[in-house]
Design a protein around this motif. Structure first.
Motif, PDB file in Angstrom:
ATOM      1  N   VAL A 159     -59.322 -47.410 -39.676  1.00  8.21           N
ATOM      2  CA  VAL A 159     -58.617 -46.902 -40.856  1.00  8.21           C
ATOM      3  C   VAL A 159     -58.083 -45.514 -40.508  1.00  8.21           C
ATOM      4  N   LEU A 160     -56.784 -45.364 -40.467  1.00  9.84           N
ATOM      5  CA  LEU A 160     -56.156 -44.094 -40.068  1.00  9.84           C
ATOM      6  C   LEU A 160     -55.833 -43.251 -41.302  1.00  9.84           C
ATOM      7  N   ARG A 161     -55.290 -42.076 -41.061  1.00  8.38           N
ATOM      8  CA  ARG A 161     -54.831 -41.245 -42.177  1.00  8.38           C
ATOM      9  C   ARG A 161     -53.463 -41.699 -42.682  1.00  8.38           C
ATOM     10  N   SER A 162     -52.802 -42.486 -41.893  1.00  8.68           N
ATOM     11  CA  SER A 162     -51.365 -42.713 -42.077  1.00  8.68           C
ATOM     12  C   SER A 162     -51.014 -43.971 -42.853  1.00  8.68           C
ATOM     13  N   GLY A 163     -52.016 -44.728 -43.308  1.00 13.66           N
ATOM     14  CA  GLY A 163     -51.677 -46.032 -43.891  1.00 13.66           C
ATOM     15  C   GLY A 163     -51.555 -46.052 -45.403  1.00 13.66           C
ATOM     16  N   GLY A 164     -51.691 -44.889 -46.058  1.00  7.48           N
ATOM     17  CA  GLY A 164     -51.625 -44.872 -47.517  1.00  7.48           C
ATOM     18  C   GLY A 164     -50.235 -45.211 -48.037  1.00  7.48           C
ATOM     19  N   ARG A 165     -50.174 -45.888 -49.197  1.00 15.43           N
ATOM     20  CA  ARG A 165     -48.891 -46.309 -49.756  1.00 15.43           C
ATOM     21  C   ARG A 165     -48.774 -45.858 -51.208  1.00 15.43           C
ATOM     22  N   PRO A 166     -47.565 -45.548 -51.638  1.00 19.17           N
ATOM     23  CA  PRO A 166     -47.390 -45.193 -53.055  1.00 19.17           C
ATOM     24  C   PRO A 166     -47.975 -46.296 -53.936  1.00 19.17           C
ATOM     25  N   GLY A 167     -48.721 -45.890 -54.954  1.00 15.69           N
ATOM     26  CA  GLY A 167     -49.394 -46.854 -55.813  1.00 15.69           C
ATOM     27  C   GLY A 167     -50.872 -46.981 -55.506  1.00 15.69           C
ATOM     28  N   ASP A 168     -51.275 -46.610 -54.301  1.00 11.51           N
ATOM     29  CA  ASP A 168     -52.700 -46.661 -53.971  1.00 11.51           C
ATOM     30  C   ASP A 168     -53.498 -45.674 -54.827  1.00 11.51           C
ATOM     31  N   VAL A 169     -54.771 -45.985 -54.984  1.00 10.50           N
ATOM     32  CA  VAL A 169     -55.712 -45.093 -55.663  1.00 10.50           C
ATOM     33  C   VAL A 169     -56.419 -44.243 -54.615  1.00 10.50           C
ATOM     34  N   LEU A 170     -56.503 -42.944 -54.864  1.00 13.32           N
ATOM     35  CA  LEU A 170     -57.283 -42.072 -53.982  1.00 13.32           C
ATOM     36  C   LEU A 170     -58.698 -41.991 -54.546  1.00 13.32           C
ATOM     37  N   ALA A 171     -59.680 -42.253 -53.702  1.00 10.23           N
ATOM     38  CA  ALA A 171     -61.067 -42.285 -54.187  1.00 10.23           C
ATOM     39  C   ALA A 171     -61.986 -41.605 -53.187  1.00 10.23           C
ATOM     40  N   LEU A 172     -63.113 -41.149 -53.699  1.00  8.61           N
ATOM     41  CA  LEU A 172     -64.025 -40.345 -52.886  1.00  8.61           C
ATOM     42  C   LEU A 172     -65.449 -40.883 -52.970  1.00  8.61           C
ATOM     43  N   ALA A 173     -66.127 -40.882 -51.819  1.00 10.41           N
ATOM     44  CA  ALA A 173     -67.584 -41.081 -51.785  1.00 10.41           C
ATOM     45  C   ALA A 173     -68.191 -39.787 -51.274  1.00 10.41           C
ATOM     46  N   GLY A 174     -69.170 -39.255 -52.004  1.00 14.25           N
ATOM     47  CA  GLY A 174     -69.803 -38.006 -51.565  1.00 14.25           C
ATOM     48  C   GLY A 174     -69.451 -36.841 -52.458  1.00 14.25           C
ATOM     49  N   GLY A 175     -70.027 -35.689 -52.147  1.00 18.34           N
ATOM     50  CA  GLY A 175     -69.885 -34.518 -52.991  1.00 18.34           C
ATOM     51  C   GLY A 175     -68.600 -33.758 -52.762  1.00 18.34           C
ATOM     52  N   LEU A 176     -68.311 -32.855 -53.718  1.00 26.68           N
ATOM     53  CA  LEU A 176     -67.126 -31.992 -53.620  1.00 26.68           C
ATOM     54  C   LEU A 176     -67.533 -30.575 -54.005  1.00 26.68           C
ATOM     55  N   GLY A 177     -67.263 -29.634 -53.143  1.00 27.80           N
ATOM     56  CA  GLY A 177     -67.490 -28.236 -53.496  1.00 27.80           C
ATOM     57  C   GLY A 177     -68.934 -27.805 -53.403  1.00 27.80           C
ATOM     58  N   ARG A 178     -69.840 -28.723 -53.139  1.00 29.22           N
ATOM     59  CA  ARG A 178     -71.262 -28.381 -53.160  1.00 29.22           C
ATOM     60  C   ARG A 178     -71.653 -27.596 -51.897  1.00 29.22           C
ATOM     61  N   ALA A 179     -71.144 -28.006 -50.743  1.00 30.82           N
ATOM     62  CA  ALA A 179     -71.443 -27.251 -49.518  1.00 30.82           C
ATOM     63  C   ALA A 179     -70.837 -25.853 -49.606  1.00 30.82           C
ATOM     64  N   ALA A 180     -69.640 -25.763 -50.151  1.00 28.38           N
ATOM     65  CA  ALA A 180     -68.990 -24.450 -50.292  1.00 28.38           C
ATOM     66  C   ALA A 180     -69.726 -23.593 -51.313  1.00 28.38           C
ATOM     67  N   ALA A 181     -70.254 -24.207 -52.373  1.00 26.52           N
ATOM     68  CA  ALA A 181     -71.060 -23.455 -53.337  1.00 26.52           C
ATOM     69  C   ALA A 181     -72.314 -22.910 -52.661  1.00 26.52           C
ATOM     70  N   GLY A 182     -72.932 -23.749 -51.822  1.00 30.73           N
ATOM     71  CA  GLY A 182     -74.100 -23.285 -51.066  1.00 30.73           C
ATOM     72  C   GLY A 182     -73.746 -22.100 -50.185  1.00 30.73           C
TER      73      GLY A 182
END
Lengths: 347, 347
Positions: A159-182
């Motif tokens: 799975v590359l960075r380059s295969g996204g297409r208009p209409g796709d959903v962007l989704a995340l597994a894992g935390g956001l901002g928590r390491a930076a808060a630490g």
């Protein structure tokens, strides 16, 4: 030389590199994929797919970690975890690591053992069966950990960075901002009066903010989610090492799309971060959008294909760049420059 | 910041790591085996055999090289050459490298480009088709090059250190003592009056002793000979990184045999070394027996199976340890300790 006596703990310098390696290697995890482990000129690792996924990463004392804040165990854990995330981000399953370590001669062998323990425990927790198949150890004035990690694609396309297409959903597994808060807590509260990292202030801070400091010092990227995403048909993926905005920008640029992040989707974790560390409440959204080092997996999926473990955070659209509810994220993230962010000029 | 202007050459610090990587990567060689190169979270490399051979090695400024003697080009060459030799020593064919580089911020980008050129030229000369599939670049006070190298076994078993049998012939492809002679010349003549490495004395010395300095600074291990040895039925093999005595001792220990080196077989190259550097004549045999870093391939073959490119240098016999014409090598190599040599206590 009295290395090994009770009153003088052995160091890399007093014991020598080969003796140190003999102390370290038994503590490192075996790899299920190892066909031949350490001891010869090279290791042999199974690559049943006929392709091998490879990433390499350096951690340098100073720019990348401070020993007043990170124990050697933490350092080994983080080196393993961040490298494993690079394999997961390709939709692959990690198989093995090699570790090249350069350390000052006065480093106690006990610290090098703790580093090995960190590698072992991180592999056991995040990617059981992954182990260390080789390494090198040198004396150096600057503590440096170079890890190369390997993975197997199990017959799938990467799975590359380059295969996204208009209409796709962007989704995340894992935390956001928590390491930076630490990290913000460390820079704010684990320093002495001159602003220098101060190990003496760590025990109290680590007790008060265990989860956020763990996110920074011993991160737990969702390694199995990489395979899950690939099986669900992810069209693009990477691990969030430099913050949601910047890494979303990398998918946008490589895929030739615009990514619009949804503030609503980030509201709950922004609020949770603000509750967890009230001192950071006024910049909680900036941390969620811009904070790096969580190493969560950010992926694009066709609508309806977002698998369990991933939560939607935005959409892929026609255009270029990254927006937040259709607007320039610069309004909420001070210093954010949507043009400079992913051309790398910032270094 | 005026990076790139005529009067101020850009450095790693002024240009930043990403910009530096963009300058370096186009100079690095492509790998024929690369299915996906740099630019994503990881590379993908072909492993047609279903197994991948892996070795990793660190070069640290100070212990491993001195910039007064090695150019950045030399450093890149040597890092590539020594790593390629580890793959050849398994009887495998090298396919690709990854390079993690830590360099001081004032390092000119031109130096980093020269390092990339060294990697490229060494791969082209020693193992055409091998290339760099990934890397990392960090700022560090200590220049450090960590290389991980990959190879393919083409369906053969790996040649280990442990397969030698009494009756086998020990044979070598590549030089002996030449890299150590080059180092002795550097320590003897490329230093200032205080004994510190002096770049100003290099041009004259390199002209006078080009071949020996090249052996030390830009070694040319016989990479294809690894495959040749495996096809000929080599029972054990390694690359001579720490000297013939010590590395023969490693085969002896791993294989459970004694190795008897033949002084006759070493006489011609000992004499040649003495002629080439008369100042080193009185220790030519010691250099041939004990000098490291030539990275020739030392292998054991059944009698009659020694292939072209290898010359016999001894025999495998019942027993333990290493002898020279049946006697303790300590008589000709000052400081040689046949018991301590391969237990690694020397560091």
């Amino acid at each position: 030389m009295q290395a090994g006596t009770d009153d003088e703990a052995p160091t890399l310098g007093s014991a020598g590199e080969r003796a140190a390696l003999r102390r370290i290697f038994p503590r490192l995890p075996d790899a299920d994929a190892a066909l031949l482990g350490p001891g010869d000129d090279a290791a042999v690792v199974a690559a049943p797919d006929g392709r091998v996924v490879i990433s390499t990463d350096l951690l340098v004392h100073g720019p990348d970690f401070r020993l007043a804040w990170s124990s050697f165990f933490d350092l080994g854990w983080k080196a393993a975890a961040t490298n494993l995330a690079d394999i997961a981000a390709m939709g692959a399953v990690p198989t093995a690591l090699v570790v090249a370590l350069a350390a000052p001669k006065p480093t106690p062998l006990a610290d090098l053992e703790a580093l090995a323990d960190g590698f072992r425990e991180a592999c056991a927790a995040l990617a059981p069966g992954v182990g260390v198949v080789g390494g090198d150890l040198s004396a150096s004035p600057t503590l440096t950990v170079a890890v190369t990690v390997f993975g197997d694609l199990e017959g799938r396309e990467a799975v590359l960075r380059s295969g996204g297409r208009p209409g796709d959903v962007l989704a995340l597994a894992g935390g956001l901002g928590r390491a930076a808060a630490g990290l913000a807590l460390l820079f704010g509260r684990a320093v002495d009066d001159q602003g220098n990292p101060d190990a003496g202030r760590m025990p109290g801070l680590r007790q008060e903010h265990a989860a956020l400091l763990d996110a920074q010092l011993t991160p737990r990227p969702p390694i199995p989610a990489g395979r899950v995403a690939a099986l669900a048909g992810a069209t693009a993926m990477l691990d969030v090492s430099d913050g949601l905005l910047l890494d979303a920008g990398r998918i946008a640029e490589a895929s030739g799309v615009r990514i619009d992040l949804a503030a609503d989707a980030l509201a709950a974790e922004t609020a949770a971060l603000a509750r967890e560390a009230p001192a950071l409440a006024d910049r909680a959204l900036a941390l969620v959008l811009g904070g790096g080092e969580d190493h969560g997996l950010l992926a694009a999926f066709p609508p309806g294909a977002v698998p369990e473990g991933f939560r939607p955070v935005g959409r892929l659209l026609d255009g270029t760049g990254v927006t937040l509810d259709g607007r320039d994220p610069g309004a909420v993230v001070p210093g954010w420059d949507s043009f400079a962010a992913w051309d790398g000029a910032a270094g």
